[in-house]
Design a protein around this motif. Structure first.
Motif, PDB file in Angstrom:
ATOM      1  N   GLN A 111      17.519  27.572  10.989  1.00 50.69           N
ATOM      2  CA  GLN A 111      17.003  26.323  10.439  1.00 50.69           C
ATOM      3  C   GLN A 111      17.957  25.164  10.691  1.00 50.69           C
ATOM      4  O   GLN A 111      17.536  24.029  10.942  1.00 50.69           O
ATOM      5  CB  GLN A 111      16.734  26.457   8.938  1.00 50.69           C
TER       6      GLN A 111
ATOM      7  N   ILE B  21      17.505  24.101  14.301  1.00 52.63           N
ATOM      8  CA  ILE B  21      16.254  23.340  14.460  1.00 52.63           C
ATOM      9  C   ILE B  21      16.416  21.924  13.921  1.00 52.63           C
ATOM     10  O   ILE B  21      16.045  20.943  14.581  1.00 52.63           O
ATOM     11  CB  ILE B  21      15.095  24.063  13.751  1.00 52.63           C
TER      12      ILE B  21
ATOM     13  N   ASN C 186      10.503  20.501  17.682  1.00 53.59           N
ATOM     14  CA  ASN C 186      10.423  21.266  16.441  1.00 53.59           C
ATOM     15  C   ASN C 186       9.442  22.430  16.582  1.00 53.59           C
ATOM     16  O   ASN C 186       9.728  23.568  16.174  1.00 53.59           O
ATOM     17  CB  ASN C 186      10.001  20.341  15.300  1.00 53.59           C
TER      18      ASN C 186
ATOM     19  N   ARG D 175      10.411  26.481  16.521  1.00 52.27           N
ATOM     20  CA  ARG D 175       9.839  27.343  15.490  1.00 52.27           C
ATOM     21  C   ARG D 175       9.154  28.561  16.126  1.00 52.27           C
ATOM     22  O   ARG D 175       9.186  29.670  15.565  1.00 52.27           O
ATOM     23  CB  ARG D 175       8.868  26.556  14.605  1.00 52.27           C
TER      24      ARG D 175
ATOM     25  N   GLU E  73       9.951  32.601  15.700  1.00 48.45           N
ATOM     26  CA  GLU E  73       8.921  33.627  15.503  1.00 48.45           C
ATOM     27  C   GLU E  73       9.081  34.759  16.520  1.00 48.45           C
ATOM     28  O   GLU E  73       8.866  35.937  16.203  1.00 48.45           O
ATOM     29  CB  GLU E  73       7.525  33.002  15.622  1.00 48.45           C
TER      30      GLU E  73
END
Length: 209
Positions: A169, A172, A192, A196, A200
């Motif tokens: 996080q 990011i 972004n 993300r 995943e």
């Protein structure tokens, strides 16, 4: 400003100057690349101040014209609005220029330079693997089609996640901040989203193993 945040920005400004093959990287060469990035920022301060001064001069000319060269109220109002817009733009530029000297000073700190060089070294050493990871996370798009600055922001973030132990996080969020400063208008949203999807992918891979 945090040391690592400065280092990320400095690395972003430096990546394009690195040789294509990572085995050609040497410590002195990395130091020279970082120094060149700092000099670029110094030049940016000077250019920003000159641009702001020019905009203030244009604003002053518009205000003068609104008083002496207009024949109706509407024209005068339009010139005044234009003068106000130019002044606001100049003020914004001055605010940006005032932040840069602090950035340059911090960029010279040992901790900042050390992490900048670590980032540059790891990005280049693992670029092929990092690029594959990014490509897999992109939907109907290719990494090479992105603007170079967006490619490098993504590479820095994925390198931090994968090889430098930076929390996902955090990586990011920092990438999004870089994109807001250096990318296009909607670049940060795209970056972004890609990052993300990278996270995943990592989760899927870890659940399989």
């Amino acid at each position: 400003m945090q040391a690592r945040r400065i280092a990320r920005e400095l690395a972003l400004l430096s990546i394009a100057q690195l040789p294509a093959k990572p085995d050609r990287l040497q410590a002195q060469q990395l130091q020279d690349v970082v120094l060149a990035a700092i000099r670029t920022l110094t030049t940016e301060v000077h250019d920003t101040l000159e641009t702001a001064a020019a905009e203030l001069n244009r604003s002053s000319d518009r205000l003068l014209s609104s008083e002496t060269r207009t024949t109706d109220v509407q024209s005068a109002k339009a010139m005044i609005r234009e003068a106000m817009d130019l002044t606001q733009t100049a003020v914004n530029r001055l605010g940006s220029a005032l932040e840069l000297p602090e950035f340059i000073q911090l960029a010279n700190q040992k901790e900042v330079r050390a992490y900048t060089i670590e980032l540059l070294t790891q990005v280049k050493a693992h670029q092929a693997e990092v690029d594959r990871t990014i490509e897999q996370a992109m939907v109907d798009w290719q990494l090479r089609r992105l603007a170079r600055i967006d490619q490098d922001i993504l590479r820095i973030a994925v390198t931090e996640m994968s090889f430098l132990g930076v929390p996902q996080q955090v990586a990011i969020n920092e990438a999004v901040e870089l994109a807001k400063r250096y990318s296009g208008e909607d670049g940060y949203r795209f970056i972004n989203g890609v990052l993300r999807r990278v996270v995943e992918q990592y989760k899927s891979e870890s659940s399989v193993t």
